[in-house]
Write a protein that holds these residues in place. Structure first.
Motif, short mmCIF file in Angstrom:
data_model
loop_
_atom_site.label_atom_id
_atom_site.label_comp_id
_atom_site.label_asym_id
_atom_site.label_seq_id
_atom_site.Cartn_x
_atom_site.Cartn_y
_atom_site.Cartn_z
N ALA A 28 -10.77 7.45 -4.89
CA ALA A 28 -9.49 7.56 -4.18
C ALA A 28 -9.54 8.69 -3.17
CB ALA A 28 -8.36 7.81 -5.17
N VAL A 29 -8.75 8.53 -2.13
CA VAL A 29 -8.50 9.56 -1.13
C VAL A 29 -7.02 9.90 -1.26
CG1 VAL A 29 -8.47 10.09 1.33
CG2 VAL A 29 -10.31 8.69 0.37
N ILE A 30 -6.73 11.21 -1.35
CA ILE A 30 -5.36 11.62 -1.65
C ILE A 30 -4.89 12.65 -0.62
CG2 ILE A 30 -3.86 12.58 -3.44
CD1 ILE A 30 -6.24 11.83 -5.40
N PRO A 31 -4.15 12.22 0.41
CA PRO A 31 -3.57 13.18 1.36
C PRO A 31 -2.50 14.03 0.67
CG PRO A 31 -3.44 10.93 2.20
CD PRO A 31 -3.87 10.85 0.78
N TYR A 46 -0.19 11.16 -1.86
CA TYR A 46 -0.19 9.70 -1.91
C TYR A 46 -1.59 9.25 -2.28
CZ TYR A 46 0.84 4.89 -0.76
OH TYR A 46 1.04 3.53 -0.85
N ASP A 47 -1.73 8.65 -3.44
CA ASP A 47 -3.01 8.23 -3.99
C ASP A 47 -3.41 6.89 -3.37
OD1 ASP A 47 -5.08 7.28 -5.68
OD2 ASP A 47 -4.32 8.52 -7.31
N VAL A 48 -4.46 6.90 -2.53
CA VAL A 48 -4.95 5.69 -1.87
C VAL A 48 -6.26 5.28 -2.54
CG1 VAL A 48 -5.67 4.64 0.29
CG2 VAL A 48 -3.92 6.43 0.30
N GLN A 58 -3.72 -3.90 -6.00
CA GLN A 58 -3.28 -4.69 -4.85
C GLN A 58 -3.19 -3.82 -3.60
OE1 GLN A 58 0.32 -6.59 -6.15
NE2 GLN A 58 -0.78 -7.98 -7.51
N SER A 59 -4.13 -2.87 -3.49
CA SER A 59 -4.23 -1.95 -2.35
C SER A 59 -2.99 -1.11 -2.14
CB SER A 59 -4.57 -2.71 -1.06
OG SER A 59 -5.83 -3.32 -1.19
N ARG A 60 -2.18 -0.99 -3.18
CA ARG A 60 -0.99 -0.12 -3.09
C ARG A 60 -1.34 1.23 -3.70
NH1 ARG A 60 3.40 -3.48 -6.00
NH2 ARG A 60 1.57 -4.53 -6.79
N GLY A 61 -0.94 2.27 -3.06
CA GLY A 61 -1.17 3.62 -3.57
C GLY A 61 -0.01 4.06 -4.45
N GLY A 62 -0.06 5.31 -4.81
CA GLY A 62 1.00 5.87 -5.63
C GLY A 62 1.42 7.22 -5.10
#
Length: 85
Positions: A28-31, A46-48, A58-62
């Motif tokens: 994950a990449v997390i800005p 935002y967890d991508v 489903q390509s949705r982050g958190g």
């Protein structure tokens, strides 16, 4: 980056990127964006997901929001807190 010049209650702004690594791959990449004011720290991430698990998510982050309160010493010193054993 200092957002104010008030030394008693400084305001600082932070921005950056975290990475999560599992099994020798980038998971994950997390800005991150954060703001410090007085004794409070407010952060938003935002967890991508970028690994093969993005199919499951489903390509949705958190989104994650944090509010941290750190009571500073009242003697006016700005030292770095160290653990005591």
């Amino acid at each position: 980056m200092a957002a104010s010049t008030d030394e008693t209650n400084p305001v600082n702004f932070y921005a950056g990127v975290w990475g999560r690594f599992t099994n020798n791959t980038t998971d994950a990449v997390i800005p991150y964006v954060g703001l410090d004011y007085s004794d409070f720290n407010l952060g938003v991430t935002y967890d991508v997901n970028v690994s093969s698990l993005k199919t499951a998510s489903q390509s949705r982050g958190g989104i994650e929001i944090s509010l941290i309160y750190i009571k500073k010493k009242s003697d006016g010193r700005k030292g770095v807190p160290c653990p005591r054993f």
